[in-house]
Motif scaffolding. Structure first.
Motif, PDB file in Angstrom:
ATOM      1  N   LEU A 271       0.849  -1.204   0.000  1.00 51.79           N
ATOM      2  CA  LEU A 271       0.000   0.000   0.000  1.00 51.79           C
ATOM      3  C   LEU A 271       0.880   1.247   0.000  1.00 51.79           C
ATOM      4  CD1 LEU A 271      -2.907  -0.692   2.535  1.00 51.79           C
ATOM      5  CD2 LEU A 271      -3.091  -0.478   0.062  1.00 51.79           C
ATOM      6  N   LYS A 272       1.904   1.224   0.858  1.00 56.90           N
ATOM      7  CA  LYS A 272       2.806   2.365   0.963  1.00 56.90           C
ATOM      8  C   LYS A 272       3.557   2.587  -0.347  1.00 56.90           C
ATOM      9  CE  LYS A 272       6.400   4.267   3.989  1.00 56.90           C
ATOM     10  NZ  LYS A 272       7.257   3.999   5.181  1.00 56.90           N
ATOM     11  N   GLN A 273       4.051   1.490  -0.940  1.00 55.93           N
ATOM     12  CA  GLN A 273       4.787   1.591  -2.202  1.00 55.93           C
ATOM     13  C   GLN A 273       3.890   2.103  -3.327  1.00 55.93           C
ATOM     14  OE1 GLN A 273       6.669  -2.169  -3.031  1.00 55.93           O
ATOM     15  NE2 GLN A 273       7.990  -2.065  -1.224  1.00 55.93           N
ATOM     16  N   ALA A 274       2.593   1.804  -3.228  1.00 50.09           N
ATOM     17  CA  ALA A 274       1.643   2.241  -4.260  1.00 50.09           C
ATOM     18  C   ALA A 274       1.175   3.671  -4.030  1.00 50.09           C
ATOM     19  CB  ALA A 274       0.449   1.297  -4.292  1.00 50.09           C
ATOM     20  N   GLY A 275       1.612   4.281  -2.922  1.00 53.88           N
ATOM     21  CA  GLY A 275       1.215   5.652  -2.631  1.00 53.88           C
ATOM     22  C   GLY A 275      -0.217   5.779  -2.165  1.00 53.88           C
ATOM     23  N   ILE A 276      -0.765   4.688  -1.587  1.00 53.88           N
ATOM     24  CA  ILE A 276      -2.144   4.702  -1.076  1.00 53.88           C
ATOM     25  C   ILE A 276      -2.078   5.024   0.410  1.00 53.88           C
ATOM     26  CG2 ILE A 276      -4.255   3.367  -0.730  1.00 53.88           C
ATOM     27  CD1 ILE A 276      -3.356   1.646  -3.152  1.00 53.88           C
ATOM     28  N   SER A 277      -2.493   6.216   0.771  1.00 42.33           N
ATOM     29  CA  SER A 277      -2.328   6.697   2.146  1.00 42.33           C
ATOM     30  C   SER A 277      -3.520   6.403   3.049  1.00 42.33           C
ATOM     31  CB  SER A 277      -2.053   8.209   2.136  1.00 42.33           C
ATOM     32  OG  SER A 277      -3.110   8.904   1.484  1.00 42.33           O
ATOM     33  N   LYS A 278      -4.581   5.868   2.505  1.00 36.65           N
ATOM     34  CA  LYS A 278      -5.760   5.560   3.322  1.00 36.65           C
ATOM     35  C   LYS A 278      -5.404   4.527   4.388  1.00 36.65           C
ATOM     36  CE  LYS A 278      -8.775   4.379   0.110  1.00 36.65           C
ATOM     37  NZ  LYS A 278     -10.028   4.093  -0.606  1.00 36.65           N
ATOM     38  N   ASP A 279      -6.039   4.643   5.556  1.00 33.47           N
ATOM     39  CA  ASP A 279      -5.795   3.699   6.649  1.00 33.47           C
ATOM     40  C   ASP A 279      -6.589   2.420   6.378  1.00 33.47           C
ATOM     41  OD1 ASP A 279      -5.029   2.529   9.003  1.00 33.47           O
ATOM     42  OD2 ASP A 279      -6.503   3.597  10.230  1.00 33.47           O
ATOM     43  N   LEU A 280      -5.977   1.503   5.642  1.00 30.63           N
ATOM     44  CA  LEU A 280      -6.652   0.266   5.246  1.00 30.63           C
ATOM     45  C   LEU A 280      -6.029  -0.936   5.947  1.00 30.63           C
ATOM     46  CD1 LEU A 280      -6.849   0.891   1.391  1.00 30.63           C
ATOM     47  CD2 LEU A 280      -8.697   1.164   3.052  1.00 30.63           C
ATOM     48  N   HIS A 281      -6.843  -1.975   6.147  1.00 31.72           N
ATOM     49  CA  HIS A 281      -6.328  -3.232   6.683  1.00 31.72           C
ATOM     50  C   HIS A 281      -6.550  -4.326   5.643  1.00 31.72           C
ATOM     51  CE1 HIS A 281     -10.573  -4.033   7.505  1.00 31.72           C
ATOM     52  NE2 HIS A 281     -10.615  -2.893   8.140  1.00 31.72           N
ATOM     53  N   LEU A 282      -5.924  -5.467   5.867  1.00 34.33           N
ATOM     54  CA  LEU A 282      -5.958  -6.546   4.877  1.00 34.33           C
ATOM     55  C   LEU A 282      -7.376  -6.972   4.516  1.00 34.33           C
ATOM     56  CD1 LEU A 282      -4.417  -8.667   3.176  1.00 34.33           C
ATOM     57  CD2 LEU A 282      -4.338 -10.106   5.217  1.00 34.33           C
ATOM     58  N   HIS A 283      -8.280  -6.931   5.492  1.00 35.87           N
ATOM     59  CA  HIS A 283      -9.648  -7.386   5.255  1.00 35.87           C
ATOM     60  C   HIS A 283     -10.357  -6.529   4.208  1.00 35.87           C
ATOM     61  CE1 HIS A 283     -12.669 -10.229   6.618  1.00 35.87           C
ATOM     62  NE2 HIS A 283     -13.581  -9.276   6.643  1.00 35.87           N
ATOM     63  N   CYS A 284      -9.752  -5.365   3.881  1.00 38.40           N
ATOM     64  CA  CYS A 284     -10.394  -4.490   2.885  1.00 38.40           C
ATOM     65  C   CYS A 284     -10.394  -5.147   1.499  1.00 38.40           C
ATOM     66  CB  CYS A 284      -9.732  -3.124   2.839  1.00 38.40           C
ATOM     67  SG  CYS A 284      -8.382  -2.979   1.687  1.00 38.40           S
ATOM     68  N   LEU A 285      -9.528  -6.143   1.267  1.00 37.38           N
ATOM     69  CA  LEU A 285      -9.589  -6.867  -0.009  1.00 37.38           C
ATOM     70  C   LEU A 285     -10.918  -7.606  -0.128  1.00 37.38           C
ATOM     71  CD1 LEU A 285      -5.988  -8.325  -0.434  1.00 37.38           C
ATOM     72  CD2 LEU A 285      -7.022  -6.413  -1.660  1.00 37.38           C
ATOM     73  N   ARG A 286     -11.376  -8.157   0.980  1.00 38.48           N
ATOM     74  CA  ARG A 286     -12.693  -8.829   1.000  1.00 38.48           C
ATOM     75  C   ARG A 286     -13.807  -7.801   0.809  1.00 38.48           C
ATOM     76  NH1 ARG A 286     -15.385 -13.535   2.731  1.00 38.48           N
ATOM     77  NH2 ARG A 286     -17.106 -13.225   4.176  1.00 38.48           N
ATOM     78  N   HIS A 287     -13.660  -6.637   1.471  1.00 36.04           N
ATOM     79  CA  HIS A 287     -14.639  -5.562   1.280  1.00 36.04           C
ATOM     80  C   HIS A 287     -14.662  -5.102  -0.179  1.00 36.04           C
ATOM     81  CE1 HIS A 287     -15.147  -5.546   5.494  1.00 36.04           C
ATOM     82  NE2 HIS A 287     -14.180  -4.710   5.822  1.00 36.04           N
TER      83      HIS A 287
END
Length: 337
Positions: A271-287
């Motif tokens: 996420l960091k390498q992709a420049g995605i700064s949102k506070d996301l957790h792994l379960h967000c892939l399921r979301h």
């Protein structure tokens, strides 16, 4: 059906079973206590006659010892360190609130009083997290094979969860963020893992428990076992998922032999390498998988079965509208005729 008689100062029970007269000492000279034992015997005989299964005997255990045994089992099951830490926190708060009582003394009423007391100091959302972890712990105590500690879970009673004024919308990746995330993953094995999780909507635990035998290439389907709902879930593979599965390294003991904490660490790194700064957790892939299905117009009941939700009400939370979906609506508006 059964009778009571006294011999040498001690009461004895007598009853007819399978055509034979049977006797048993109550080991007491107290008539009141002996009559209580007679009543229990008659209840047991009636249950046996009607084919009613005897309730399983409970093993007495105090709360502090239960916490130790439960947390030990959670670690053996390779639950995430953060999950076990929250389990421990919630259980020790319960120990502080109720004292070191026996587990069977934690009744529905005691749990409601505990909840009401905690609501004076905690926000409903924070308390709900603790109660969910306690519910899971007490479900384990009631549902596990011998030794059994409870017949029923007091944290499953209706209305125990505090109500929220506002439901939190699940965080997920937008289509553009999804593309950036996968572009940031250089390792093909790790990319396969996260692509698999997105295309199946599986939980982290389901991915790492997956066995080679759970993948049926002939029928083009995957079976997830030992799921959160304790039911097997079978999902079909589309062409993209099939290609990922075919390219997995078959020399490994299982498809994804990673520690759960390592997977979470990798997710945050990419996420960091992709420049995605949102506070996301792994379960967000399921979301994200759920939201993508909703946006594609898939019926909620089908999404429910695909993801293994306990109820379609759980699935309904994904029917929120994303900001980018409103762009075409905004384009309709104009100040000119």
């Amino acid at each position: 059906m059964a009778s009571l008689f006294k011999r040498n100062g001690t009461y004895h029970l007598s009853w007819l079973q399978d055509g034979k007269t049977r006797m048993k000492s109550t080991k007491t000279g107290d008539r009141k206590l002996a009559l209580e034992l007679l009543r229990k015997l008659e209840e047991d005989l009636i249950r046996e006659e009607q084919g009613i299964k005897q309730p399983e005997k409970l093993v007495p255990i105090r709360l502090d010892e239960f916490i130790r045994v439960y947390l030990e089992d959670r670690r053996k099951q390779m639950k995430a360190a953060r999950t076990v830490s929250t389990d421990e926190y919630a259980l020790h708060r319960l120990l502080e609130g109720l004292g070191n009582c026996r587990l069977v003394e934690i009744t529905d009423t005691a749990v409601r009083r505990y909840r009401d007391q905690k609501l004076k100091a905690l926000r409903p959302a924070s308390l709900a997290i603790e109660l969910r972890h306690l519910r899971a712990a007490f479900s384990w105590a009631a549902d596990k094979p011998a030794p059994k500690y409870l017949h029923q879970n007091p944290f499953k009673q209706k209305g125990i969860m505090p109500t929220h004024e506002h439901k939190t919308v699940p965080q997920c990746l937008s289509p553009e963020e999804k593309a950036r995330f996968f572009e940031a993953i250089a390792d093909p094995g790790y990319k396969q893992l996260f692509q698999f999780m997105l295309l199946t909507g599986c939980r982290r635990s389901e991915a790492i428990r997956l066995q080679w035998g759970d993948i049926d290439l002939e029928q083009k389907q995957i079976t997830f076992t030992r799921t959160k709902s304790k039911k097997d879930r079978v999902i079909p593979m589309n062409l993209e998922l099939m290609q990922i599965v075919l390219n997995l390294d078959r020399s490994r003991e299982r498809p994804f032999p990673y520690h759960p904490d390592w997977i979470t660490h990798l997710f945050r790194r990419y996420l960091k390498q992709a420049g995605i700064s949102k506070d996301l957790h792994l379960h967000c892939l399921r979301h994200t998988a759920a939201s993508d299905l909703v946006r594609a117009g898939v019926h909620l009941t089908k999404i429910q079965k695909f993801l293994g939700h306990s109820s379609v009400k759980v699935t309904e939370i994904y029917t929120h509208v994303l900001p980018e979906d409103l762009r075409e609506v905004a384009e309709v508006l104009s100040c000119t005729a």
